[in-house]
Scaffold this active site. Structure first.
Site, short mmCIF file in Angstrom:
data_model
loop_
_atom_site.label_atom_id
_atom_site.label_comp_id
_atom_site.label_asym_id
_atom_site.label_seq_id
_atom_site.Cartn_x
_atom_site.Cartn_y
_atom_site.Cartn_z
CE1 TYR A 20 -3.96 -2.31 0.40
CE2 TYR A 20 -2.51 -3.36 1.68
CZ TYR A 20 -3.74 -3.44 1.05
OH TYR A 20 -4.56 -4.39 1.00
CE1 TYR A 148 -7.25 -6.66 3.59
CE2 TYR A 148 -6.14 -8.32 4.90
CZ TYR A 148 -5.97 -7.59 3.71
OH TYR A 148 -5.05 -7.86 2.96
CG ASP A 249 -9.86 -14.85 7.20
OD1 ASP A 249 -8.83 -15.05 7.74
OD2 ASP A 249 -9.93 -13.63 6.37
CE LYS A 278 -1.58 -11.36 8.05
NZ LYS A 278 -3.12 -10.97 7.52
C1 LIG Z 1 -3.53 -10.99 6.23
C2 LIG Z 1 -4.99 -11.47 5.94
C3 LIG Z 1 -5.43 -12.17 4.97
C4 LIG Z 1 -4.51 -12.01 3.81
O1 LIG Z 1 -3.39 -12.98 4.02
P1 LIG Z 1 -2.20 -12.78 2.71
O2 LIG Z 1 -1.21 -13.69 3.32
O3 LIG Z 1 -1.66 -11.45 3.09
O4 LIG Z 1 -2.56 -12.94 1.51
C5 LIG Z 1 -6.73 -12.31 4.93
N1 LIG Z 1 -7.61 -12.42 6.19
C6 LIG Z 1 -6.96 -11.88 7.23
C7 LIG Z 1 -7.89 -11.79 8.32
C8 LIG Z 1 -5.93 -11.37 7.42
O5 LIG Z 1 -5.45 -10.86 8.32
#
Ligand SMILES: *Cc1c(COP(=O)(O)O)cnc(C)c1O
Length: 431
Positions: A20, A148, A249, A278
């Site tokens: 970004y 997000y 997620d 992550k």
């Molecule tokens: C970071 C994140 C993503 C995306 O993961 P990337 O490895 O950056 O593509 C998706 N959902 C959540 C909740 C995140 O924190």
């Protein structure tokens, strides 16, 4: 003649995009030479205490001997082989562990190469499930404001419509549904207006909705907001009532960050589809996974479209799987719950005094996550070098100064971190 340090910066700012950023108005970057434990060592010799875990990932800190060994051991066997038609021990071990530690209903694993891709796969699974069940019109997703879920097109379409990129890409993004954000309330109670809104959208659109997708309990990059487990529990019930799948997620929240291994455990629910990423590899490599129930997997497999239509080149990369196996073992063998809870208590104690500063709108802490929300957006050009001067690595965005330190951070380093946050926010308050 500029120093080597300055040469790195000069080339970088001219040629390389960072997350970004604009090449015409670059924000400051700081060359890192190495990292160890909870410290980043800059190329000019300065050391910074890391408050970010490299975006939720480096939960064991950097340069960990056990994780280093896992990578180098695997490297001598093979760094990568295609996953089409081949399999290997690291992938099988990792799938076993993920199935073991997540809800017993989640029995099937898709390895993706990033969090965003794991979300794309989750969305495909949901849509393909309904297509296989003879309901191809169920293609929409329902989420909540401030969500997000990643930067690719499918994921982007379920990010917050205002602070996401919906405006710029509006003609190419899928049009999904957004319910009101749940207001932060205590663990036992949900915000009735937010649930009524979710229920209203499900009532009106149930025949076109494939899945509800949520970050459980903590919304990350869309605003660092927390909401009550009771809301999540209610959302699960509504999904069942209206015949809609639930995708959770846990890319940010997974692996202990909120105080439980997975955040959904605090609501005692099970998703139909779960995304993790992550911290999966302890921050060593890019790897993510999408898990699903047998209902979803067999639903897809027995329908008109039995083949799950996805398969990245670097799927189940052995190096990444091997380090993920080592990282999960390290985590599960460690007193991670006590560590996260100690960080939580210390963050509460040490950030709470910031609430009285005039620039501060809210202070909130959940697990090993501490957030100071300001009234105004933060000038990153000023604040980033200021934090570096104070010897800490904190990366604010929008109006949020927040940390999610490695679980191994000693109390005195955490105090240095929170003192720097307080100092900087006090300076903003005096401006
Ligand atoms: C970071 C994140 C993503 C995306 O993961 P990337 O490895 O950056 O593509 C998706 N959902 C959540 C909740 C995140 O924190």
């Amino acid at each position: 003649m500029p120093s080597h340090y300055q040469q790195l910066i000069d080339f970088d700012q001219k040629h390389i995009w960072h997350p970004y950023t604009s090449l015409n108005h670059p924000t400051p970057v700081f060359p890192v030479e190495s990292a160890s434990g909870v410290r980043l060592k800059l190329a000019d010799g300065r050391e910074l205490i890391d408050g970010m875990s490299s975006w939720w990932a480096a939960v064991h800190g950097y340069n960990h001997p056990v994780l280093n060994a896992a990578v180098t051991d695997q490297l001598t066997k093979m760094s990568h082989v295609m996953f089409g038609g081949l399999t290997h021990q690291p992938a099988v071990d990792l799938a076993k562990t993920l199935i073991d530690i997540s809800h017993q209903d989640l029995q099937h694993v898709f390895f993706a190469d990033s969090g965003s891709v794991s979300v794309e796969v989750a969305i495909k699974m949901a849509i393909q499930y309904w297509a296989s069940k003879g309901q191809p019109q169920k293609q929409r997703l329902l989420t909540i404001e401030n969500a997000y879920h990643g930067d690719t097109f499918g994921a982007m379409a379920v990010c917050d419509p205002d602070n996401g990129m919906h405006h710029l890409f509006k003609d190419v993004l899928a049009k999904h549904l957004f319910a009101k954000r749940p207001q932060c309330v205590d663990a036992e109670h949900y915000d009735p207006a937010a649930i009524a809104d979710l229920q209203g959208l499900l009532t009106t659109h149930q025949h076109s909705i494939a899945a509800v997708i949520l970050e459980p309990i903590v919304q990350g990059a869309g605003g660092m907001r927390f909401y009550s487990p009771a809301y999540l529990k209610k959302a699960r019930e509504l999904c069942d009532e209206f015949g809609v799948l639930l995708i959770l997620d846990e890319i940010a929240t997974g692996f202990g960050r909120t105080g439980s291994l997975f955040a959904y455990q605090q609501a005692d629910v099970c998703p139909d589809i779960l995304c993790v990423g992550k911290a999966l590899t302890g921050g060593y490599m890019s790897l993510a996974a999408t898990l699903c129930s047998s209902k979803v997997a067999n639903g897809i497999g027995s329908g008109e479209y039995p083949t799950l239509m996805h398969g990245p080149t670097f799927m189940a990369n052995p190096l990444a799987c091997a380090v993920a196996n080592a990282s999960l073992k390290l985590l599960l063998d460690s007193p991670w719950q006590q560590r996260v809870s100690a960080i939580e208590q210390q963050l509460r104690r040490e950030l709470e005094p910031c609430r009285s500063l005039s620039a501060v709108k809210d202070v909130r802490v959940k697990g090993a996550i501490g957030v100071i929300e300001l009234h105004q957006p933060i000038d990153i050009h000023w604040i980033q070098p200021r934090f570096v001067e104070l010897g800490v690595w904190v990366r604010p965005f929008a109006n949020l100064v927040y940390v999610m330190p490695p679980y191994i951070m000693p109390a005195e380093d955490l105090s240095t971190l929170t003192a720097a946050m307080q100092q900087v926010v006090a300076e903003i308050s005096q401006k």
